[in-house]
Each structure stands twice: as C-alpha cells, then as structure tokens.
Design a protein around this motif. Structure first.
Motif, PDB file in Angstrom:
ATOM      1  N   VAL A 193       0.842  -1.205   0.000  1.00 62.29           N
ATOM      2  CA  VAL A 193       0.000   0.000   0.000  1.00 62.29           C
ATOM      3  C   VAL A 193       0.873   1.249   0.000  1.00 62.29           C
ATOM      4  O   VAL A 193       0.633   2.189  -0.768  1.00 62.29           O
ATOM      5  N   LEU A 194       1.903   1.257   0.855  1.00 65.05           N
ATOM      6  CA  LEU A 194       2.787   2.424   0.916  1.00 65.05           C
ATOM      7  C   LEU A 194       3.501   2.642  -0.406  1.00 65.05           C
ATOM      8  O   LEU A 194       3.626   3.772  -0.878  1.00 65.05           O
ATOM      9  N   ILE A 195       3.976   1.546  -1.028  1.00 60.77           N
ATOM     10  CA  ILE A 195       4.650   1.676  -2.324  1.00 60.77           C
ATOM     11  C   ILE A 195       3.676   2.187  -3.384  1.00 60.77           C
ATOM     12  O   ILE A 195       4.013   3.076  -4.189  1.00 60.77           O
ATOM     13  N   SER A 196       2.446   1.637  -3.387  1.00 59.85           N
ATOM     14  CA  SER A 196       1.445   2.057  -4.373  1.00 59.85           C
ATOM     15  C   SER A 196       1.123   3.538  -4.231  1.00 59.85           C
ATOM     16  O   SER A 196       1.058   4.279  -5.218  1.00 59.85           O
ATOM     17  N   VAL A 197       0.933   3.971  -2.986  1.00 58.12           N
ATOM     18  CA  VAL A 197       0.614   5.385  -2.755  1.00 58.12           C
ATOM     19  C   VAL A 197       1.795   6.263  -3.156  1.00 58.12           C
ATOM     20  O   VAL A 197       1.622   7.316  -3.791  1.00 58.12           O
ATOM     21  N   PHE A 198       3.016   5.818  -2.824  1.00 58.18           N
ATOM     22  CA  PHE A 198       4.206   6.604  -3.177  1.00 58.18           C
ATOM     23  C   PHE A 198       4.342   6.729  -4.689  1.00 58.18           C
ATOM     24  O   PHE A 198       4.580   7.829  -5.213  1.00 58.18           O
ATOM     25  N   VAL A 199       4.180   5.606  -5.398  1.00 54.35           N
ATOM     26  CA  VAL A 199       4.287   5.627  -6.865  1.00 54.35           C
ATOM     27  C   VAL A 199       3.195   6.508  -7.457  1.00 54.35           C
ATOM     28  O   VAL A 199       3.444   7.304  -8.367  1.00 54.35           O
ATOM     29  N   PHE A 200       1.971   6.372  -6.926  1.00 51.13           N
ATOM     30  CA  PHE A 200       0.868   7.183  -7.438  1.00 51.13           C
ATOM     31  C   PHE A 200       1.131   8.668  -7.208  1.00 51.13           C
ATOM     32  O   PHE A 200       0.897   9.503  -8.094  1.00 51.13           O
ATOM     33  N   LEU A 201       1.643   9.010  -6.018  1.00 49.71           N
ATOM     34  CA  LEU A 201       1.928  10.416  -5.734  1.00 49.71           C
ATOM     35  C   LEU A 201       3.015  10.953  -6.647  1.00 49.71           C
ATOM     36  O   LEU A 201       2.914  12.071  -7.152  1.00 49.71           O
ATOM     37  N   ARG A 202       4.052  10.162  -6.864  1.00 52.13           N
ATOM     38  CA  ARG A 202       5.144  10.603  -7.738  1.00 52.13           C
ATOM     39  C   ARG A 202       4.646  10.789  -9.160  1.00 52.13           C
ATOM     40  O   ARG A 202       4.956  11.766  -9.824  1.00 52.13           O
ATOM     41  N   PHE A 203       3.831   9.812  -9.627  1.00 49.56           N
ATOM     42  CA  PHE A 203       3.333   9.869 -10.996  1.00 49.56           C
ATOM     43  C   PHE A 203       2.403  11.052 -11.190  1.00 49.56           C
ATOM     44  O   PHE A 203       2.520  11.807 -12.149  1.00 49.56           O
TER      45      PHE A 203
END
Length: 283
Positions: free
Chosen positions: A263-273
């Motif tokens: 979840v943390l990785i998904s949110v981080f990737v989504f925020l960066r993207f």
C-alpha cells in the motif's frame, strides 16, 4: 517561543498518544510476531524465523495478492470515472446540492452486508438483471455474474463509491470561479478550460479519493465472502483465515506487513506519478 512550543506539544499529545497506542504499538507487535517461530495452534515461539515470509512468496499467495491489486485498482478507477462527473454535477446543482449529498450519504446508514445481499439478488443467474435481459431478448440464457471477479468489482465500486465522490466534490466546491472566468475571457472553450484549469486545481480531491478508496478496497474481505461465496480470495481473506482459521499468527502478521508495504509503495508511486503529471498540466 518556548512556551508556545510546549503549548503545541501539549495540544498534540492526545493525538500522539492515540497514534502510539493504537497504531505504532500494534504494528510493532505484528512485525515482531512475523519474525517468530510458529508452534502451532496460535503458539508463538520467540525465535527468529523467516518461514512466514517464505510462505507469503509462494505462488498461491503471490497470485492472491496480484488479484487483489488488480481488482481493487480496477474498482478504484471505475469509482473515479463515475464519481468525478457526479461530484461536478452536485457542486453545480444549486438548491439541490444538499439533497444530492444526502443521497450520497444514505448508503452509510445501512450495513454493507445488507447492501451486498441486495446485489446477490440482482446478479444471481435467476436474478433481476438476467431475467430482464432474457425478457428483452438480449440474451438467450443467464449470464454468470455472481461468484466471478466482475461481482467483486461491482461490490467494491458499490461499497466505496461515496469515498471517491465526497473529496472530489469538496475540491470542486472550493474551486475559485475567477480562474474559470479568466480562462473563458482568454478564449478557452469549456473542454480546454476543464482540462487546463478545473482538472489540475481539483486534483488534490482526486488524489485523496483515490487513496481512501484504493487502500480499504485492497484489504476488504467481506465483499469476496458474499459475492463469490469465498470461491475467490483477496489478501484480506487470506490474512483473516491465517489468524482465525489457521491460527498461524506468523503468517497473518507477515501478510499484513507485506500488504502494508504494498500500500505504501502504491501510494508513493501514485503520488510521484500524479505530481509530475500535475506539473505538466499546470505548465
């Protein structure tokens, strides 16, 4: 200055204590347990072991986690496609605004289990939808919708759609209308105004809606229990079964930690993207 700092810490201390007791401590406990040895029937032997993590990376659990990500992400994107125009409509509904917001909130007044049982009646082979399609001559035999990934996505969209609508509505409602008037004065048509002004400025609402929809959708287990009769599993079902049925606290803890990291990785990737996309839109 020092007095103000002490006052700030004093005001924050209830929240910090709450987070410490109900977030940090439980996460720390399951992290420790995930590295212990399973003694069977819920027994915990405090000897270092990676056996639980080795089990989580077996093909069966990897498939369940992958399916969970795909289904929850699909449901979140469908929620976004449905929620944005609806939230936009509510924000410009004038005197009907409060009534429409009330309609969005009404599902929260009833239990999710009751609402999902209604969908079981609708999606069943002998249900209302199949009966209507057959009566209209669109299909000749019932379509199997229940006990499939389609039923899971329907349940997730139905359960979490309000979580996407409300933050987007709030963002659109707070949009400064002078920006739209300026775009119109500069000759932008409605589509260009929406893509270059409305969408970028309301993106924080989209972002908030995406996160608070995707995260619970990824870990929910009641939807798959009811809509598929536990024939299909999401990671939430596996974690529950590890704790309750298998009494394997190490495996349940390891899966929980893995889910939290995902979840943390998904949110981080989504925020960066999305932050890079947002900058491009603003440019």
């Amino acid at each position: 200055m020092i007095k103000n700092i002490k006052l700030a810490y004093g005001m924050l201390s209830p929240s910090l204590i709450w987070l410490l007791i109900f977030l940090v401590v439980p996460i720390g406990m399951i992290t420790v347990i995930s590295f212990t040895t399973n003694e069977g029937y819920g027994g915990i032997l405090y000897e270092f072991s990676l056996e639980a993590y080795k089990t989580t990376f077996s093909s069966m659990y990897v498939k369940v986690i992958w399916n969970s990500i795909v289904w929850s992400l699909g449901a979140t994107l469908i929620c976004l496609l449905l929620a944005y125009p609806f939230a936009y409509f509510i924000a410009h509904a004038g005197k009907w605004k409060n009534m429409l917001l009330l309609l969005v909130m009404i599902p929260f007044w009833t239990n999710l289990l009751v609402r999902l049982y209604a969908w079981i009646i609708l999606l069943n082979n002998e249900g209302v939808i199949n009966a209507l399609l057959m009566k209209l001559g669109i299909i000749s035999e019932p379509i199997t919708m229940l006990y499939t990934p389609f039923a899971i996505i329907v349940g997730l969209v139905y359960g979490f759609l309000p979580f996407m609508i409300l933050p987007i509505y709030s963002s659109i409602e707070q949009l400064d209308k002078s920006y739209l008037e300026a775009a119109e004065d500069l000759g932008a048509n409605p589509i260009k105004t929406f893509l270059t002004v409305t969408l970028p400025l309301t993106f924080p609402g989209v972002l908030a809606g995406f996160i608070i929809t995707f995260v619970p959708a990824l870990s929910v287990f009641v939807v798959t229990d009811l809509m598929t009769g536990s024939k299909l599993l999401m990671v939430g079902n596996v974690i529950r079964d590890a704790f309750v049925v298998g009494m394997n606290w190490q495996l349940g803890s390891a899966l929980s930690i893995l889910l939290m990291i995902l979840v943390l990785i998904s949110v981080f990737v989504f925020l960066r993207f999305t932050s890079s996309k947002d900058k491009n839109l603003l440019m």
